[in-house]
Design an enzyme around this catalytic site. Structure first.
Site, PDB file in Angstrom:
ATOM      1  N   PRO A 215      -2.698   8.697 -82.391  1.00  0.00           N
ATOM      2  CA  PRO A 215      -2.955   9.247 -83.788  1.00  0.00           C
ATOM      3  C   PRO A 215      -4.591   9.737 -83.905  1.00  0.00           C
ATOM      4  O   PRO A 215      -4.579  10.736 -84.690  1.00  0.00           O
ATOM      5  CB  PRO A 215      -2.860   8.130 -84.849  1.00  0.00           C
ATOM      6  CG  PRO A 215      -3.244   6.840 -84.064  1.00  0.00           C
ATOM      7  CD  PRO A 215      -2.458   6.969 -82.791  1.00  0.00           C
ATOM      8  N   LEU A 216      -5.264   9.250 -82.988  1.00  0.00           N
ATOM      9  CA  LEU A 216      -6.723   9.661 -82.866  1.00  0.00           C
ATOM     10  C   LEU A 216      -6.947  10.545 -81.625  1.00  0.00           C
ATOM     11  O   LEU A 216      -7.964  11.031 -81.436  1.00  0.00           O
ATOM     12  CB  LEU A 216      -7.809   8.625 -82.850  1.00  0.00           C
ATOM     13  CG  LEU A 216      -7.711   7.622 -84.075  1.00  0.00           C
ATOM     14  CD1 LEU A 216      -8.927   6.883 -83.900  1.00  0.00           C
ATOM     15  CD2 LEU A 216      -7.655   8.525 -85.425  1.00  0.00           C
TER      16      LEU A 216
ATOM     17  N   GLY B 280     -14.421  10.647 -84.433  1.00  0.00           N
ATOM     18  CA  GLY B 280     -16.032  10.982 -84.881  1.00  0.00           C
ATOM     19  C   GLY B 280     -16.559  10.944 -83.628  1.00  0.00           C
ATOM     20  O   GLY B 280     -17.873  10.247 -83.313  1.00  0.00           O
TER      21      GLY B 280
ATOM     22  N   TYR C 239       3.131  -2.307 -70.179  1.00  0.00           N
ATOM     23  CA  TYR C 239       1.948  -2.651 -70.411  1.00  0.00           C
ATOM     24  C   TYR C 239       1.317  -3.668 -69.567  1.00  0.00           C
ATOM     25  O   TYR C 239       1.851  -4.803 -69.422  1.00  0.00           O
ATOM     26  CB  TYR C 239       1.898  -2.906 -72.012  1.00  0.00           C
ATOM     27  CG  TYR C 239       2.009  -1.478 -72.698  1.00  0.00           C
ATOM     28  CD1 TYR C 239       2.218  -0.347 -72.245  1.00  0.00           C
ATOM     29  CD2 TYR C 239       2.198  -1.765 -74.248  1.00  0.00           C
ATOM     30  CE1 TYR C 239       2.546   0.852 -73.050  1.00  0.00           C
ATOM     31  CE2 TYR C 239       2.468  -0.655 -75.112  1.00  0.00           C
ATOM     32  CZ  TYR C 239       2.622   0.790 -74.430  1.00  0.00           C
ATOM     33  OH  TYR C 239       3.164   1.887 -75.146  1.00  0.00           O
TER      34      TYR C 239
ATOM     35  N   LEU D  98     -10.710  11.476 -79.671  1.00  0.00           N
ATOM     36  CA  LEU D  98     -11.231  13.032 -79.990  1.00  0.00           C
ATOM     37  C   LEU D  98     -11.290  12.984 -81.512  1.00  0.00           C
ATOM     38  O   LEU D  98     -12.060  13.894 -81.967  1.00  0.00           O
ATOM     39  CB  LEU D  98     -10.332  14.070 -79.433  1.00  0.00           C
ATOM     40  CG  LEU D  98     -10.829  15.512 -79.522  1.00  0.00           C
ATOM     41  CD1 LEU D  98     -11.869  15.576 -78.654  1.00  0.00           C
ATOM     42  CD2 LEU D  98      -9.715  16.252 -79.135  1.00  0.00           C
ATOM     43  N   LEU D  99     -10.417  12.454 -82.357  1.00  0.00           N
ATOM     44  CA  LEU D  99     -10.590  12.663 -83.873  1.00  0.00           C
ATOM     45  C   LEU D  99     -11.333  11.457 -84.498  1.00  0.00           C
ATOM     46  O   LEU D  99     -10.904  11.377 -85.733  1.00  0.00           O
ATOM     47  CB  LEU D  99      -8.988  12.636 -84.179  1.00  0.00           C
ATOM     48  CG  LEU D  99      -8.183  13.881 -83.739  1.00  0.00           C
ATOM     49  CD1 LEU D  99      -6.822  13.763 -84.065  1.00  0.00           C
ATOM     50  CD2 LEU D  99      -8.747  15.332 -84.294  1.00  0.00           C
TER      51      LEU D  99
ATOM     52  N   GLY E 296      -6.596   9.904 -78.128  1.00  0.00           N
ATOM     53  CA  GLY E 296      -7.614   9.403 -77.382  1.00  0.00           C
ATOM     54  C   GLY E 296      -9.052   9.253 -77.851  1.00  0.00           C
ATOM     55  O   GLY E 296      -9.870   9.122 -76.915  1.00  0.00           O
TER      56      GLY E 296
END
Length: 330
Positions: A217-218, A225, A53, A222-223, A220
């Protein structure tokens, strides 16, 4: 904050995992330190990073930022369950990579763990994770190398990331044969939109007492909003999220998702995290906030209880494949 056991171990970890991938590339050191302080104040004790990272010429930068935070004292290190990863090539960017500077050979594991410990300014890693499978290194060699690190006190537990179900089984069967504890966690891509882990990865993890730690969990953003943000602020999605929304079927699916949650007065990102917390075998999802506000939103998800109506609606919009072999056979 809620806590749970990490897989079959006695180790207690928070049900949210603080992901640090943005520390360095997108969030400067001062803000990164502030986010880690806020996470600790909120009861999040599980921090995840990786040796690569920082990326490119800044590989290792994220671990260095965390190490500088530990060096501030205040029992920061003692309060944190620290997870990092090994696999990627850590040779200086632009230089000619030498053999054995990546993957999971005993040589690279030894080199990589010492380098991570130096950057992190600590003498031990709570959870040392294989960032990917290494098809050329036998698990007998891998476990021999890790057992030495455990005996030296440099590593306490071992986990995997991006492993298919059969590799989780292979790793832990080999570990049992040689007298090692084996994998105690698996970090995998898993969210409402991407549920293929339910076919074999999660069942294998449950059978072997391996805690599941979902990343992205989203999916990238997309989930999170994304369509609503476009409409309200004119901020269009970019990258892979934009590519996904260019598919009319995906856009319609995400619109249905956002409509459902708006009907019930729920924020999409918080609902997506809360859904993961209801899933069998899940220890906790990784959240990678770039700001303190994003961290606050993730923390609210832990206390969010989704109604049966919402859960049923989410299942209708994002039907999972189900476990194998029924997912693709009778």
């Amino acid at each position: 904050m809620e806590y749970t056991q990490l897989g079959r171990t006695g180790l207690k970890v928070s049900r949210l995992v603080l992901g640090t991938m943005n520390f360095g590339p997108q969030t400067d050191e001062a803000d990164s330190h502030a986010i880690m302080d806020a996470a600790l104040d909120a009861g999040i004790n599980f921090f995840d990073t990786a040796n690569v990272y920082g990326w490119g010429e800044n590989k290792g930068r994220t671990e260095t930022i965390i190490g500088n935070w530990f060096a501030k004292g205040g029992e920061r290190r003692d309060k944190v369950v620290l997870a990092t990863k090994v696999y990627g090539n850590m040779a200086p960017d632009g230089s000619t990579p030498w053999p054995n500077h990546d993957k999971l050979s005993a040589v690279n594991i030894r080199r990589a763990v010492d380098a991570s410990l130096k950057r992190l300014q600590t003498d031990y890693i709570d959870l040392y994770q294989f960032h990917h499978i290494d098809r050329n290194t036998p698990f007998e060699e891998i476990w021999q190398a890790l057992d030495v690190l455990v005996q030296q006190g440099k590593v306490l537990y071992v986990g995997s990331s991006n492993f298919p179900g059969y590799k989780i089984a292979q790793a832990n069967e080999t570990a049992a044969r040689v007298g090692s504890l084996g994998l105690v966690s698996e970090q995998c891509l898993y969210n409402l939109f991407e549920r293929r882990a339910e076919m074999e990865v999660i069942p294998a993890a449950q059978d072997y007492g391996v805690g599941v730690i979902p990343w992205s969990p989203l999916h990238g953003g997309l989930l999170g909003g994304v369509i609503k943000k476009e409409v309200e602020g004119g901020r269009r999605a970019g990258g892979r999220t934009a590519d996904a929304l260019n598919d009319p079927a995906v856009r319609a699916q995400i619109q249905s998702y956002e409509d459902l949650l708006e009907k019930h007065g729920l924020e999409p990102g918080e609902a997506a995290l809360a859904w993961l917390l209801t899933r069998p075998g899940v220890t906790g999802p990784i959240v990678g906030p770039r700001t303190a506000e994003q961290l606050d939103s993730a923390i609210r998800a832990v206390e969010l209880e989704l109604s049966e109506e919402v859960l049923a609606g989410l299942e209708e919009i994002f039907p999972g494949p189900g476990p194998s072999p029924e997912a693709f056979a009778w």
